[in-house]
Design a protein around this motif. Structure first.
Motif, PDB file in Angstrom:
ATOM      1  N   PRO A 199       0.825  -1.213   0.000  1.00 52.29           N
ATOM      2  CA  PRO A 199       0.000   0.000   0.000  1.00 52.29           C
ATOM      3  C   PRO A 199       0.859   1.262   0.000  1.00 52.29           C
ATOM      4  O   PRO A 199       1.795   1.393   0.807  1.00 52.29           O
ATOM      5  CB  PRO A 199      -0.809  -0.129   1.291  1.00 52.29           C
ATOM      6  CG  PRO A 199      -0.876  -1.577   1.563  1.00 52.29           C
ATOM      7  CD  PRO A 199       0.427  -2.141   1.087  1.00 52.29           C
ATOM      8  N   GLY A 200       0.548   2.156  -0.900  1.00 53.94           N
ATOM      9  CA  GLY A 200       1.260   3.425  -0.957  1.00 53.94           C
ATOM     10  C   GLY A 200       2.629   3.361  -1.602  1.00 53.94           C
ATOM     11  O   GLY A 200       3.348   4.362  -1.618  1.00 53.94           O
ATOM     12  N   LYS A 201       3.001   2.194  -2.104  1.00 54.85           N
ATOM     13  CA  LYS A 201       4.327   2.041  -2.722  1.00 54.85           C
ATOM     14  C   LYS A 201       4.186   1.618  -4.174  1.00 54.85           C
ATOM     15  O   LYS A 201       3.151   1.116  -4.602  1.00 54.85           O
ATOM     16  CB  LYS A 201       5.145   1.010  -1.950  1.00 54.85           C
ATOM     17  CG  LYS A 201       5.491   1.433  -0.531  1.00 54.85           C
ATOM     18  CD  LYS A 201       6.446   0.453   0.107  1.00 54.85           C
ATOM     19  CE  LYS A 201       6.865   0.906   1.493  1.00 54.85           C
ATOM     20  NZ  LYS A 201       7.836  -0.031   2.120  1.00 54.85           N
ATOM     21  N   GLU A 202       5.269   1.790  -4.910  1.00 59.64           N
ATOM     22  CA  GLU A 202       5.288   1.354  -6.302  1.00 59.64           C
ATOM     23  C   GLU A 202       5.458  -0.158  -6.385  1.00 59.64           C
ATOM     24  O   GLU A 202       5.996  -0.798  -5.475  1.00 59.64           O
ATOM     25  CB  GLU A 202       6.431   2.045  -7.047  1.00 59.64           C
ATOM     26  CG  GLU A 202       6.251   3.540  -7.211  1.00 59.64           C
ATOM     27  CD  GLU A 202       7.308   4.143  -8.109  1.00 59.64           C
ATOM     28  OE1 GLU A 202       7.185   5.338  -8.425  1.00 59.64           O
ATOM     29  OE2 GLU A 202       8.254   3.430  -8.503  1.00 59.64           O
ATOM     30  N   ARG A 203       4.999  -0.686  -7.495  1.00 61.08           N
ATOM     31  CA  ARG A 203       5.203  -2.116  -7.731  1.00 61.08           C
ATOM     32  C   ARG A 203       6.696  -2.370  -7.901  1.00 61.08           C
ATOM     33  O   ARG A 203       7.388  -1.632  -8.615  1.00 61.08           O
ATOM     34  CB  ARG A 203       4.439  -2.553  -8.973  1.00 61.08           C
ATOM     35  CG  ARG A 203       4.326  -4.053  -9.142  1.00 61.08           C
ATOM     36  CD  ARG A 203       3.363  -4.413 -10.255  1.00 61.08           C
ATOM     37  NE  ARG A 203       2.006  -3.953  -9.948  1.00 61.08           N
ATOM     38  CZ  ARG A 203       0.941  -4.275 -10.681  1.00 61.08           C
ATOM     39  NH1 ARG A 203       1.075  -5.064 -11.739  1.00 61.08           N
ATOM     40  NH2 ARG A 203      -0.245  -3.813 -10.361  1.00 61.08           N
ATOM     41  N   ALA A 209       2.130  -7.539   0.933  1.00 62.68           N
ATOM     42  CA  ALA A 209       1.889  -6.849  -0.341  1.00 62.68           C
ATOM     43  C   ALA A 209       0.932  -7.692  -1.180  1.00 62.68           C
ATOM     44  O   ALA A 209       0.652  -8.850  -0.847  1.00 62.68           O
ATOM     45  CB  ALA A 209       3.200  -6.643  -1.096  1.00 62.68           C
ATOM     46  N   VAL A 210       0.487  -7.102  -2.264  1.00 60.53           N
ATOM     47  CA  VAL A 210      -0.182  -7.871  -3.308  1.00 60.53           C
ATOM     48  C   VAL A 210       0.910  -8.361  -4.257  1.00 60.53           C
ATOM     49  O   VAL A 210       1.719  -7.564  -4.739  1.00 60.53           O
ATOM     50  CB  VAL A 210      -1.219  -7.033  -4.061  1.00 60.53           C
ATOM     51  CG1 VAL A 210      -1.847  -7.860  -5.175  1.00 60.53           C
ATOM     52  CG2 VAL A 210      -2.291  -6.529  -3.099  1.00 60.53           C
ATOM     53  N   TYR A 211       0.930  -9.650  -4.505  1.00 59.40           N
ATOM     54  CA  TYR A 211       1.943 -10.258  -5.368  1.00 59.40           C
ATOM     55  C   TYR A 211       1.356 -10.548  -6.745  1.00 59.40           C
ATOM     56  O   TYR A 211       0.258 -11.113  -6.848  1.00 59.40           O
ATOM     57  CB  TYR A 211       2.467 -11.537  -4.729  1.00 59.40           C
ATOM     58  CG  TYR A 211       3.441 -11.273  -3.602  1.00 59.40           C
ATOM     59  CD1 TYR A 211       3.001 -10.755  -2.396  1.00 59.40           C
ATOM     60  CD2 TYR A 211       4.807 -11.522  -3.760  1.00 59.40           C
ATOM     61  CE1 TYR A 211       3.890 -10.485  -1.366  1.00 59.40           C
ATOM     62  CE2 TYR A 211       5.700 -11.264  -2.736  1.00 59.40           C
ATOM     63  CZ  TYR A 211       5.237 -10.739  -1.547  1.00 59.40           C
ATOM     64  OH  TYR A 211       6.121 -10.468  -0.523  1.00 59.40           O
ATOM     65  N   ARG A 213      14.458  -7.666 -18.956  1.00 53.97           N
ATOM     66  CA  ARG A 213      13.382  -6.669 -18.921  1.00 53.97           C
ATOM     67  C   ARG A 213      12.529  -6.831 -17.686  1.00 53.97           C
ATOM     68  O   ARG A 213      12.060  -5.849 -17.096  1.00 53.97           O
ATOM     69  CB  ARG A 213      12.543  -6.753 -20.189  1.00 53.97           C
ATOM     70  CG  ARG A 213      13.270  -6.235 -21.420  1.00 53.97           C
ATOM     71  CD  ARG A 213      12.329  -5.960 -22.578  1.00 53.97           C
ATOM     72  NE  ARG A 213      11.672  -7.146 -23.082  1.00 53.97           N
ATOM     73  CZ  ARG A 213      10.361  -7.359 -23.034  1.00 53.97           C
ATOM     74  NH1 ARG A 213       9.557  -6.460 -22.495  1.00 53.97           N
ATOM     75  NH2 ARG A 213       9.859  -8.457 -23.538  1.00 53.97           N
ATOM     76  N   LEU A 214      12.311  -8.078 -17.250  1.00 51.52           N
ATOM     77  CA  LEU A 214      11.533  -8.277 -16.029  1.00 51.52           C
ATOM     78  C   LEU A 214      12.196  -7.578 -14.858  1.00 51.52           C
ATOM     79  O   LEU A 214      11.509  -6.979 -14.020  1.00 51.52           O
ATOM     80  CB  LEU A 214      11.380  -9.766 -15.729  1.00 51.52           C
ATOM     81  CG  LEU A 214      10.350 -10.536 -16.562  1.00 51.52           C
ATOM     82  CD1 LEU A 214      10.414 -12.021 -16.254  1.00 51.52           C
ATOM     83  CD2 LEU A 214       8.947 -10.021 -16.335  1.00 51.52           C
ATOM     84  N   ARG A 215      13.497  -7.635 -14.771  1.00 54.77           N
ATOM     85  CA  ARG A 215      14.207  -6.985 -13.665  1.00 54.77           C
ATOM     86  C   ARG A 215      13.991  -5.477 -13.675  1.00 54.77           C
ATOM     87  O   ARG A 215      14.107  -4.811 -12.644  1.00 54.77           O
ATOM     88  CB  ARG A 215      15.693  -7.299 -13.715  1.00 54.77           C
ATOM     89  CG  ARG A 215      16.015  -8.763 -13.552  1.00 54.77           C
ATOM     90  CD  ARG A 215      17.495  -9.021 -13.637  1.00 54.77           C
ATOM     91  NE  ARG A 215      18.204  -8.509 -12.465  1.00 54.77           N
ATOM     92  CZ  ARG A 215      19.524  -8.557 -12.335  1.00 54.77           C
ATOM     93  NH1 ARG A 215      20.272  -9.043 -13.303  1.00 54.77           N
ATOM     94  NH2 ARG A 215      20.096  -8.088 -11.243  1.00 54.77           N
ATOM     95  N   ARG A 216      13.687  -4.927 -14.860  1.00 54.30           N
ATOM     96  CA  ARG A 216      13.431  -3.488 -14.971  1.00 54.30           C
ATOM     97  C   ARG A 216      11.929  -3.190 -14.983  1.00 54.30           C
ATOM     98  O   ARG A 216      11.525  -2.094 -15.335  1.00 54.30           O
ATOM     99  CB  ARG A 216      14.061  -2.954 -16.263  1.00 54.30           C
ATOM    100  CG  ARG A 216      15.573  -3.104 -16.311  1.00 54.30           C
ATOM    101  CD  ARG A 216      16.160  -2.210 -17.399  1.00 54.30           C
ATOM    102  NE  ARG A 216      15.632  -2.539 -18.714  1.00 54.30           N
ATOM    103  CZ  ARG A 216      16.219  -3.369 -19.548  1.00 54.30           C
ATOM    104  NH1 ARG A 216      17.329  -3.998 -19.193  1.00 54.30           N
ATOM    105  NH2 ARG A 216      15.702  -3.614 -20.737  1.00 54.30           N
ATOM    106  N   VAL A 217      11.147  -4.182 -14.590  1.00 54.31           N
ATOM    107  CA  VAL A 217       9.682  -4.034 -14.550  1.00 54.31           C
ATOM    108  C   VAL A 217       9.149  -3.664 -15.932  1.00 54.31           C
ATOM    109  O   VAL A 217       8.230  -2.845 -16.066  1.00 54.31           O
ATOM    110  CB  VAL A 217       9.221  -3.013 -13.472  1.00 54.31           C
ATOM    111  CG1 VAL A 217       7.753  -3.244 -13.126  1.00 54.31           C
ATOM    112  CG2 VAL A 217      10.055  -3.123 -12.213  1.00 54.31           C
TER     113      VAL A 217
END
Length: 125
Positions: free
Chosen positions: A40-44, A91-93, A106-110
């Protein structure tokens, strides 16, 4: 195309959970897959990623040594074994996939091509 995550729940600190993400509508056996989380309140944020054949895995520093990502291409499913859980793991995973030869990086860079729906993980102290 659907990525269906499951296995979340509530656990006490120090406990374990195993998340699963089953893909349908498309095979991901040639693609990198991963897990992310959003509090909550944070970036993915990135949690873990695995190459198409399971030979290479990357982890966020915050989960290294406690979480293990794996996959079963015959079942088109990726897993996240979470041990020694901490309240800050709450968190929500989300599971995700990125295609092509650069998918794992690319996954590591979201940078994600396919997102699954989330599953809530709550760790109580």
């Amino acid at each position: 195309v659907q990525l269906q995550a499951s296995g979340g729940g509530m656990v006490q600190a120090g406990g374990s959970l195993r998340l699963s993400c089953a893909a349908s509508g498309r095979t991901f056996s040639s693609d990198a897959m991963g897990w992310f989380r959003q509090a909550p309140g944070k970036e993915r944020e990135f949690v873990a990623a695995i190459s198409w054949n399971g030979a290479i895995a990357y982890y966020a520093d915050s989960v290294k040594g406690r979480f293990t990502i794996s996959r079963d291409n015959a079942k088109n499913t990726v897993y996240l074994q979470m041990n020694s859980l901490k309240p800050e793991d709450t968190a929500v995973y989300y599971c995700a996939a990125s295609t092509g030869g650069t998918g794992l990086l690319r996954l590591r860079r979201v940078s994600v091509d396919y997102w699954g729906q989330g599953t809530q993980v709550t760790v109580s102290s």
